[in-house]
Design a protein around this motif. Structure first.
Motif, PDB file in Angstrom:
ATOM      1  N   GLY A 139      -2.552   0.248 -14.045  1.00  0.00           N
ATOM      2  CA  GLY A 139      -3.096  -0.975 -14.646  1.00  0.00           C
ATOM      3  C   GLY A 139      -2.510  -2.273 -14.123  1.00  0.00           C
ATOM      4  O   GLY A 139      -2.978  -3.354 -14.458  1.00  0.00           O
ATOM      5  N   VAL A 159      -3.709  -1.515  -7.283  1.00  0.00           N
ATOM      6  CA  VAL A 159      -3.507  -1.390  -8.737  1.00  0.00           C
ATOM      7  C   VAL A 159      -2.889  -0.024  -9.016  1.00  0.00           C
ATOM      8  O   VAL A 159      -3.446   1.001  -8.619  1.00  0.00           O
ATOM      9  CB  VAL A 159      -4.851  -1.445  -9.502  1.00  0.00           C
ATOM     10  CG1 VAL A 159      -4.608  -1.606 -11.005  1.00  0.00           C
ATOM     11  CG2 VAL A 159      -5.750  -2.549  -8.982  1.00  0.00           C
ATOM     12  N   TYR A 160      -1.749  -0.026  -9.674  1.00  0.00           N
ATOM     13  CA  TYR A 160      -1.141   1.222 -10.121  1.00  0.00           C
ATOM     14  C   TYR A 160      -0.836   1.081 -11.610  1.00  0.00           C
ATOM     15  O   TYR A 160      -0.204   0.096 -12.012  1.00  0.00           O
ATOM     16  CB  TYR A 160       0.168   1.522  -9.385  1.00  0.00           C
ATOM     17  CG  TYR A 160       0.060   1.530  -7.868  1.00  0.00           C
ATOM     18  CD1 TYR A 160      -0.757   2.433  -7.193  1.00  0.00           C
ATOM     19  CD2 TYR A 160       0.790   0.632  -7.106  1.00  0.00           C
ATOM     20  CE1 TYR A 160      -0.850   2.430  -5.808  1.00  0.00           C
ATOM     21  CE2 TYR A 160       0.706   0.616  -5.721  1.00  0.00           C
ATOM     22  CZ  TYR A 160      -0.106   1.520  -5.085  1.00  0.00           C
ATOM     23  OH  TYR A 160      -0.194   1.518  -3.708  1.00  0.00           O
ATOM     24  N   THR A 193      -5.325   0.052   0.767  1.00  0.00           N
ATOM     25  CA  THR A 193      -5.142  -1.407   0.873  1.00  0.00           C
ATOM     26  C   THR A 193      -4.753  -1.773   2.306  1.00  0.00           C
ATOM     27  O   THR A 193      -5.222  -2.780   2.852  1.00  0.00           O
ATOM     28  CB  THR A 193      -4.070  -1.896  -0.121  1.00  0.00           C
ATOM     29  OG1 THR A 193      -4.265  -1.254  -1.369  1.00  0.00           O
ATOM     30  CG2 THR A 193      -4.128  -3.401  -0.311  1.00  0.00           C
ATOM     31  N   HIS A 197      -0.649   4.378  -0.543  1.00  0.00           N
ATOM     32  CA  HIS A 197      -1.475   5.511  -0.116  1.00  0.00           C
ATOM     33  C   HIS A 197      -2.499   5.166   0.953  1.00  0.00           C
ATOM     34  O   HIS A 197      -3.332   5.998   1.290  1.00  0.00           O
ATOM     35  CB  HIS A 197      -2.147   6.142  -1.337  1.00  0.00           C
ATOM     36  CG  HIS A 197      -1.137   6.659  -2.311  1.00  0.00           C
ATOM     37  ND1 HIS A 197      -0.368   7.769  -2.053  1.00  0.00           N
ATOM     38  CD2 HIS A 197      -0.715   6.177  -3.503  1.00  0.00           C
ATOM     39  CE1 HIS A 197       0.463   7.968  -3.069  1.00  0.00           C
ATOM     40  NE2 HIS A 197       0.280   7.009  -3.959  1.00  0.00           N
ATOM     41  N   SER A 241       0.837  -1.206   0.000  1.00  0.00           N
ATOM     42  CA  SER A 241       0.000   0.000   0.000  1.00  0.00           C
ATOM     43  C   SER A 241       0.866   1.247   0.000  1.00  0.00           C
ATOM     44  O   SER A 241       1.672   1.431   0.902  1.00  0.00           O
ATOM     45  CB  SER A 241      -0.894  -0.010   1.251  1.00  0.00           C
ATOM     46  OG  SER A 241      -1.771   1.080   1.250  1.00  0.00           O
ATOM     47  N   ALA A 274      -8.849   4.605  -3.100  1.00  0.00           N
ATOM     48  CA  ALA A 274      -9.014   6.052  -2.992  1.00  0.00           C
ATOM     49  C   ALA A 274      -7.771   6.744  -3.551  1.00  0.00           C
ATOM     50  O   ALA A 274      -6.710   6.124  -3.672  1.00  0.00           O
ATOM     51  CB  ALA A 274      -9.195   6.422  -1.525  1.00  0.00           C
TER      52      ALA A 274
HETATM   53  C1  LIG Z   1       0.050   6.438  -9.946  1.00  0.00           C
HETATM   54  C2  LIG Z   1      -1.272   5.777  -9.781  1.00  0.00           C
HETATM   55  C3  LIG Z   1      -1.787   4.973 -10.788  1.00  0.00           C
HETATM   56  C4  LIG Z   1      -3.030   4.345 -10.616  1.00  0.00           C
HETATM   57  N1  LIG Z   1      -3.505   3.558 -11.611  1.00  0.00           N
HETATM   58  C5  LIG Z   1      -4.681   2.893 -11.428  1.00  0.00           C
HETATM   59  C6  LIG Z   1      -5.182   2.010 -12.430  1.00  0.00           C
HETATM   60  O1  LIG Z   1      -4.573   1.803 -13.477  1.00  0.00           O
HETATM   61  N2  LIG Z   1      -6.366   1.384 -12.201  1.00  0.00           N
HETATM   62  C7  LIG Z   1      -7.073   1.570 -11.041  1.00  0.00           C
HETATM   63  O2  LIG Z   1      -8.146   0.964 -10.886  1.00  0.00           O
HETATM   64  N3  LIG Z   1      -6.612   2.390 -10.066  1.00  0.00           N
HETATM   65  C8  LIG Z   1      -5.434   3.052 -10.238  1.00  0.00           C
HETATM   66  N4  LIG Z   1      -4.956   3.871  -9.263  1.00  0.00           N
HETATM   67  C9  LIG Z   1      -5.721   4.052  -8.026  1.00  0.00           C
HETATM   68  C10 LIG Z   1      -5.186   3.164  -6.918  1.00  0.00           C
HETATM   69  O3  LIG Z   1      -5.437   1.813  -7.198  1.00  0.00           O
HETATM   70  C11 LIG Z   1      -5.851   3.579  -5.606  1.00  0.00           C
HETATM   71  O4  LIG Z   1      -5.313   4.839  -5.257  1.00  0.00           O
HETATM   72  C12 LIG Z   1      -5.630   2.586  -4.473  1.00  0.00           C
HETATM   73  O5  LIG Z   1      -6.265   3.082  -3.323  1.00  0.00           O
HETATM   74  C13 LIG Z   1      -4.148   2.334  -4.255  1.00  0.00           C
HETATM   75  O6  LIG Z   1      -3.948   1.572  -3.108  1.00  0.00           O
HETATM   76  P1  LIG Z   1      -3.252   2.204  -1.814  1.00  0.00           P
HETATM   77  O7  LIG Z   1      -4.166   3.337  -1.352  1.00  0.00           O
HETATM   78  O8  LIG Z   1      -3.213   1.101  -0.843  1.00  0.00           O
HETATM   79  O9  LIG Z   1      -1.907   2.690  -2.231  1.00  0.00           O
HETATM   80  C14 LIG Z   1      -3.744   4.530  -9.418  1.00  0.00           C
HETATM   81  C15 LIG Z   1      -3.209   5.336  -8.399  1.00  0.00           C
HETATM   82  C16 LIG Z   1      -1.990   5.946  -8.564  1.00  0.00           C
HETATM   83  C17 LIG Z   1      -1.442   6.780  -7.461  1.00  0.00           C
END
Ligand SMILES: Cc1cc2nc3c(=O)[nH]c(=O)nc-3n(C[C@H](O)[C@H](O)[C@H](O)COP(=O)(O)O)c2cc1C
Length: 197
Positions: A68, A65-66, A27, A24, A22, A130
């Motif tokens: 894709g 997911v980052y 997760t 941000h 995670s 988020a």
């Molecule tokens: C750089 C970046 C790229 C992302 N790309 C996608 C994506 O391709 N598809 C998607 O569904 N969410 C995408 N997201 C949203 C993240 O999946 C979402 O912020 C999620 O909460 C990330 O998990 P975390 O908060 O535990 O880091 C992206 C977020 C970031 C910051």
């Protein structure tokens, strides 16, 4: 063995290990919420070792997911032969709506590619995350900007609801977190008859 703090607690094999990746927080929040009723150890996947994971009955793995791509499947993928007989529960966390067939198919396909046939034994759940622009690093902002400009090129009618909301929230925050499905994940981690309830 006695220590200054009393008897060292030797963990008996069994139970549930909850791992997550995670950047941000979304997760991680899901992982902690899932671990609570299971009384499970929750830790970052990057700091977990296969030898440790092998001592549990069930492993819950949270993957964001980052751009894709699912992150954090490596421990499971690299050790799937010795971990495949455990109860494996994987949850993904992304902005896109998993109610959309193509979104689910893409994430399921990545899990299948990483775990092979063992993916068929795993229980997989797709949750929504988020985003807060102020917490993004420089590279992430650039990536999101490029991503949003691709969305802007689409005709309005071609944009999904998520894409419309992402454009609206540019520079601010968007939160699709929802804990409604977490009980099903907890049940899957417990296994037995409860898993299918
Ligand atoms: C750089 C970046 C790229 C992302 N790309 C996608 C994506 O391709 N598809 C998607 O569904 N969410 C995408 N997201 C949203 C993240 O999946 C979402 O912020 C999620 O909460 C990330 O998990 P975390 O908060 O535990 O880091 C992206 C977020 C970031 C910051």
């Amino acid at each position: 063995m006695e220590s200054l703090f009393g008897k060292n607690k030797e963990r008996r094999p069994g139970g549930v290990l909850v791992l997550y990746t995670s950047k941000h927080g979304a997760t991680q929040r899901y992982a902690e919420r899932i671990a609570q009723p299971l009384d499970a150890l929750v830790k970052e996947a990057a700091y977990a070792k296969a030898d440790e994971a092998r001592t549990y009955d069930a492993i819950v793995l949270g993957c964001p997911v980052y751009a894709g791509k699912l992150k954090g499947l490596d421990l499971l993928a690299d050790n799937i032969q010795t971990l495949k007989d455990k109860r494996l529960v994987i949850f993904t966390c992304g902005l896109y709506d998993p109610a959309q067939e193509d979104v689910r198919a893409n994430l399921d396909g990545q899990i299948r590619a990483a775990l092979g046939e063992a993916a068929d034994q795993a229980k997989v759940f797709h949750l929504r995350g988020a985003i807060r622009w102020s917490s993004l690093g420089l590279m992430e902002r650039m990536l999101m900007k490029a991503f949003l400009s691709q969305i802007k090129k689409k005709a309005e009618t071609e944009r999904s609801e998520t894409e419309r909301l992402m454009l609206e929230a540019e520079g601010g925050a968007l939160d699709f977190s929802d804990e409604a499905d977490l009980d099903a994940i907890v049940r899957a981690a417990r296994g037995g008859a409860e898993a299918d309830a």
